[in-house]
Design a protein around this motif. Structure first.
Motif, PDB file in Angstrom:
ATOM      1  N   ARG A  86       0.750  -1.366   0.080  1.00  0.00           N
ATOM      2  CA  ARG A  86       0.081  -0.102   0.039  1.00  0.00           C
ATOM      3  C   ARG A  86       0.812   1.309   0.027  1.00  0.00           C
ATOM      4  NH1 ARG A  86      -4.419  -2.176  -1.729  1.00  0.00           N
ATOM      5  NH2 ARG A  86      -5.009  -4.147  -0.735  1.00  0.00           N
ATOM      6  N   ASP A  87       2.183   1.164   0.024  1.00  0.00           N
ATOM      7  CA  ASP A  87       3.208   2.283   0.020  1.00  0.00           C
ATOM      8  C   ASP A  87       3.013   3.121  -1.074  1.00  0.00           C
ATOM      9  OD1 ASP A  87       3.826   1.657   2.565  1.00  0.00           O
ATOM     10  OD2 ASP A  87       5.902   0.596   1.973  1.00  0.00           O
ATOM     11  N   ALA A  88       3.192   4.349  -1.166  1.00  0.00           N
ATOM     12  CA  ALA A  88       3.026   5.377  -2.329  1.00  0.00           C
ATOM     13  C   ALA A  88       3.931   4.754  -3.652  1.00  0.00           C
ATOM     14  CB  ALA A  88       3.483   6.736  -1.960  1.00  0.00           C
ATOM     15  N   PRO A  89       5.286   4.415  -3.459  1.00  0.00           N
ATOM     16  CA  PRO A  89       5.830   3.831  -4.601  1.00  0.00           C
ATOM     17  C   PRO A  89       5.318   2.935  -5.241  1.00  0.00           C
ATOM     18  CG  PRO A  89       7.551   4.274  -2.923  1.00  0.00           C
ATOM     19  CD  PRO A  89       5.915   4.334  -2.196  1.00  0.00           C
ATOM     20  N   VAL A  90       4.603   1.832  -4.504  1.00  0.00           N
ATOM     21  CA  VAL A  90       3.919   0.741  -4.990  1.00  0.00           C
ATOM     22  C   VAL A  90       2.668   1.253  -6.171  1.00  0.00           C
ATOM     23  CG1 VAL A  90       2.643  -1.520  -4.809  1.00  0.00           C
ATOM     24  CG2 VAL A  90       4.876  -1.026  -3.598  1.00  0.00           C
ATOM     25  N   THR A  91       1.831   2.035  -5.467  1.00  0.00           N
ATOM     26  CA  THR A  91       0.858   2.739  -5.948  1.00  0.00           C
ATOM     27  C   THR A  91       1.369   3.283  -7.190  1.00  0.00           C
ATOM     28  OG1 THR A  91      -0.073   3.088  -3.843  1.00  0.00           O
ATOM     29  CG2 THR A  91      -0.879   4.548  -5.765  1.00  0.00           C
ATOM     30  N   SER A  92       2.368   3.993  -7.319  1.00  0.00           N
ATOM     31  CA  SER A  92       2.817   4.681  -8.773  1.00  0.00           C
ATOM     32  C   SER A  92       3.219   3.411  -9.630  1.00  0.00           C
ATOM     33  CB  SER A  92       4.021   5.503  -8.443  1.00  0.00           C
ATOM     34  OG  SER A  92       3.471   6.706  -7.408  1.00  0.00           O
ATOM     35  N   ALA A  93       3.784   2.348  -9.260  1.00  0.00           N
ATOM     36  CA  ALA A  93       4.362   1.325 -10.194  1.00  0.00           C
ATOM     37  C   ALA A  93       3.262   0.314 -10.686  1.00  0.00           C
ATOM     38  CB  ALA A  93       5.382   0.583  -9.390  1.00  0.00           C
ATOM     39  N   VAL A  94       2.125   0.344  -9.914  1.00  0.00           N
ATOM     40  CA  VAL A  94       1.272  -0.919 -10.187  1.00  0.00           C
ATOM     41  C   VAL A  94       0.713  -0.586 -11.628  1.00  0.00           C
ATOM     42  CG1 VAL A  94      -0.869   0.044  -8.904  1.00  0.00           C
ATOM     43  CG2 VAL A  94      -0.621  -2.296  -9.138  1.00  0.00           C
ATOM     44  N   SER A  95       0.132   0.305 -12.165  1.00  0.00           N
ATOM     45  CA  SER A  95      -0.286   0.447 -13.323  1.00  0.00           C
ATOM     46  C   SER A  95       0.469   0.188 -14.335  1.00  0.00           C
ATOM     47  CB  SER A  95      -0.754   1.961 -13.586  1.00  0.00           C
ATOM     48  OG  SER A  95      -2.095   2.261 -12.906  1.00  0.00           O
ATOM     49  N   PRO A  96       1.776   0.400 -14.662  1.00  0.00           N
ATOM     50  CA  PRO A  96       2.634  -0.026 -15.860  1.00  0.00           C
ATOM     51  C   PRO A  96       2.904  -1.326 -15.814  1.00  0.00           C
ATOM     52  CG  PRO A  96       3.864   1.518 -14.292  1.00  0.00           C
ATOM     53  CD  PRO A  96       2.513   1.717 -13.836  1.00  0.00           C
ATOM     54  N   VAL A  97       3.084  -1.915 -14.287  1.00  0.00           N
ATOM     55  CA  VAL A  97       3.318  -3.223 -14.064  1.00  0.00           C
ATOM     56  C   VAL A  97       2.236  -4.065 -14.683  1.00  0.00           C
ATOM     57  CG1 VAL A  97       3.835  -5.003 -12.524  1.00  0.00           C
ATOM     58  CG2 VAL A  97       5.269  -2.963 -12.500  1.00  0.00           C
ATOM     59  N   SER A  98       0.877  -3.572 -14.193  1.00  0.00           N
ATOM     60  CA  SER A  98      -0.195  -4.368 -14.718  1.00  0.00           C
ATOM     61  C   SER A  98      -0.629  -4.344 -16.152  1.00  0.00           C
ATOM     62  CB  SER A  98      -1.179  -4.224 -13.640  1.00  0.00           C
ATOM     63  OG  SER A  98      -1.689  -2.731 -13.769  1.00  0.00           O
ATOM     64  N   ALA A  99       0.029  -3.263 -16.820  1.00  0.00           N
ATOM     65  CA  ALA A  99      -0.501  -2.943 -18.005  1.00  0.00           C
ATOM     66  C   ALA A  99       0.285  -4.188 -19.168  1.00  0.00           C
ATOM     67  CB  ALA A  99       0.086  -1.560 -18.593  1.00  0.00           C
ATOM     68  N   VAL A 100       1.521  -4.797 -18.449  1.00  0.00           N
ATOM     69  CA  VAL A 100       2.055  -5.663 -19.272  1.00  0.00           C
ATOM     70  C   VAL A 100       1.283  -6.976 -19.491  1.00  0.00           C
ATOM     71  CG1 VAL A 100       4.211  -7.106 -19.462  1.00  0.00           C
ATOM     72  CG2 VAL A 100       4.317  -4.750 -18.412  1.00  0.00           C
ATOM     73  N   THR A 101       0.862  -7.222 -20.920  1.00  0.00           N
ATOM     74  CA  THR A 101       0.143  -8.127 -21.314  1.00  0.00           C
ATOM     75  C   THR A 101       0.360  -9.749 -20.599  1.00  0.00           C
ATOM     76  OG1 THR A 101      -0.664  -7.251 -23.360  1.00  0.00           O
ATOM     77  CG2 THR A 101      -0.846  -9.595 -23.129  1.00  0.00           C
ATOM     78  N   GLU A 102       1.655 -10.026 -20.906  1.00  0.00           N
ATOM     79  CA  GLU A 102       2.035 -11.287 -20.064  1.00  0.00           C
ATOM     80  C   GLU A 102       1.844 -11.425 -18.600  1.00  0.00           C
ATOM     81  OE1 GLU A 102       4.087 -10.295 -24.021  1.00  0.00           O
ATOM     82  OE2 GLU A 102       3.865  -9.370 -22.041  1.00  0.00           O
ATOM     83  N   VAL A 103       2.253 -10.128 -18.138  1.00  0.00           N
ATOM     84  CA  VAL A 103       2.074 -10.348 -16.423  1.00  0.00           C
ATOM     85  C   VAL A 103       0.514 -10.407 -16.236  1.00  0.00           C
ATOM     86  CG1 VAL A 103       2.165  -8.711 -14.453  1.00  0.00           C
ATOM     87  CG2 VAL A 103       4.042  -8.957 -16.205  1.00  0.00           C
ATOM     88  N   ARG A 104      -0.450  -9.821 -16.766  1.00  0.00           N
ATOM     89  CA  ARG A 104      -1.834 -10.061 -16.667  1.00  0.00           C
ATOM     90  C   ARG A 104      -2.108 -11.584 -16.807  1.00  0.00           C
ATOM     91  NH1 ARG A 104      -4.067  -5.293 -15.318  1.00  0.00           N
ATOM     92  NH2 ARG A 104      -6.146  -6.508 -14.945  1.00  0.00           N
ATOM     93  N   ALA A 105      -1.613 -12.124 -17.979  1.00  0.00           N
ATOM     94  CA  ALA A 105      -2.004 -13.456 -18.304  1.00  0.00           C
ATOM     95  C   ALA A 105      -1.684 -14.307 -17.132  1.00  0.00           C
ATOM     96  CB  ALA A 105      -1.327 -13.885 -19.595  1.00  0.00           C
ATOM     97  N   LEU A 106      -0.379 -14.148 -16.521  1.00  0.00           N
ATOM     98  CA  LEU A 106       0.018 -15.087 -15.361  1.00  0.00           C
ATOM     99  C   LEU A 106      -0.777 -14.856 -14.402  1.00  0.00           C
ATOM    100  CD1 LEU A 106       4.011 -14.164 -15.613  1.00  0.00           C
ATOM    101  CD2 LEU A 106       2.896 -16.259 -16.080  1.00  0.00           C
ATOM    102  N   LEU A 107      -1.130 -13.742 -13.778  1.00  0.00           N
ATOM    103  CA  LEU A 107      -1.980 -13.534 -12.585  1.00  0.00           C
ATOM    104  C   LEU A 107      -3.329 -13.808 -12.947  1.00  0.00           C
ATOM    105  CD1 LEU A 107      -0.217 -10.498 -11.012  1.00  0.00           C
ATOM    106  CD2 LEU A 107       0.307 -12.471 -10.841  1.00  0.00           C
TER     107      LEU A 107
END
Length: 230
Positions: A86-107
């Motif tokens: 829930r920390d601010a750096p994670v909040t900033s990073a979660v959108s670009p990380v979750s936008a990676v198609t293959e990452v979404r497929a894994l999760l």
């Protein structure tokens, strides 16, 4: 199964957990999975904008989400990260990380396994009704005004800069709704519920009414499941 989608600040987490507890069902916060992945990326020193490096990192992570609505857990490589995600750096990073198609497929594959293993479950996220579980018997898309969502998020995070929180919320909306993989949008058959003028108890009551209308699992306090699967 009940699928709850919507942007941040609409009250998804609060009502999803309470609904699952009321129904005697499991609870899955898919957003926590993406946050754990983003935390793993940051801890590895990887640029969240580097899709290839992000995927390679996430493939090596061990992310586990507990589904007890009374005590949901999030672990990353065996360590409790429920607060750290829930920390601010994670909040900033979660959108670009979750936008990676293959990452979404894994999760998404992991999320579907959790759903399949549950006798009944309430799942919250941003693409549950459209991608993760398009056949869910009840799909609800929560909305609220940007101002109300920012205020709720500021209170939740203990932040005084309301204008800054609103900018962050609107930035996340733009990123999530315009990404190629699983953009944030309501399913065609989702019930849209505006929570701007509603408190959590009122939203929960509306969800219970929808559950009853669909003939899904209804559990009275202290009793076992009566019928159906949520």
């Amino acid at each position: 199964m009940v699928a709850l989608d919507g942007p941040s600040g609409t009250g998804k987490s609060t009502v999803a957990r309470r609904l699952a507890a009321d129904l005697g069902a499991r609870y899955l916060d898919t957003g926590a999975m993406y946050r754990a992945a983003a935390l793993g990326v940051l801890r590895a020193g990887v640029d969240p904008a580097d899709a290839g490096a992000v995927l390679a990192t996430v493939e090596g992570l061990d992310i586990h989400i507990g589904t007890d609505p009374g005590a949901p857990t999030v672990t990353l490589d065996g360590a409790d990260v429920a607060r750290a995600i829930r920390d601010a750096p994670v909040t900033s990073a979660v959108s670009p990380v979750s936008a990676v198609t293959e990452v979404r497929a894994l999760l998404v594959a992991q999320q579907r396994r959790i759903i399949d293993d549950a006798a009944g479950i309430v799942v919250e996220g941003r693409d549950i009704g459209t991608v993760v579980a398009p056949d869910a018997p009840l799909k609800v898309f929560l909305t609220a005004s940007p101002a109300q969502r920012a205020q709720r998020r500021a209170i939740q995070d203990g932040v005084q800069d309301l204008a800054g929180v609103r900018r962050s919320v609107e930035r996340r909306d733009r990123l999530d709704s315009t990404r190629t993989a699983s953009p944030l949008r309501p399913a065609a058959d989702a019930v849209e519920l505006d929570t701007t003028e509603l408190d959590a108890t009122e939203v929960l009551a509306a969800l219970h009414e929808l559950v009853a209308q669909r003939g899904l699992l209804v559990v009275a306090p202290g009793m076992s499941a009566q019928r159906g699967r949520p």
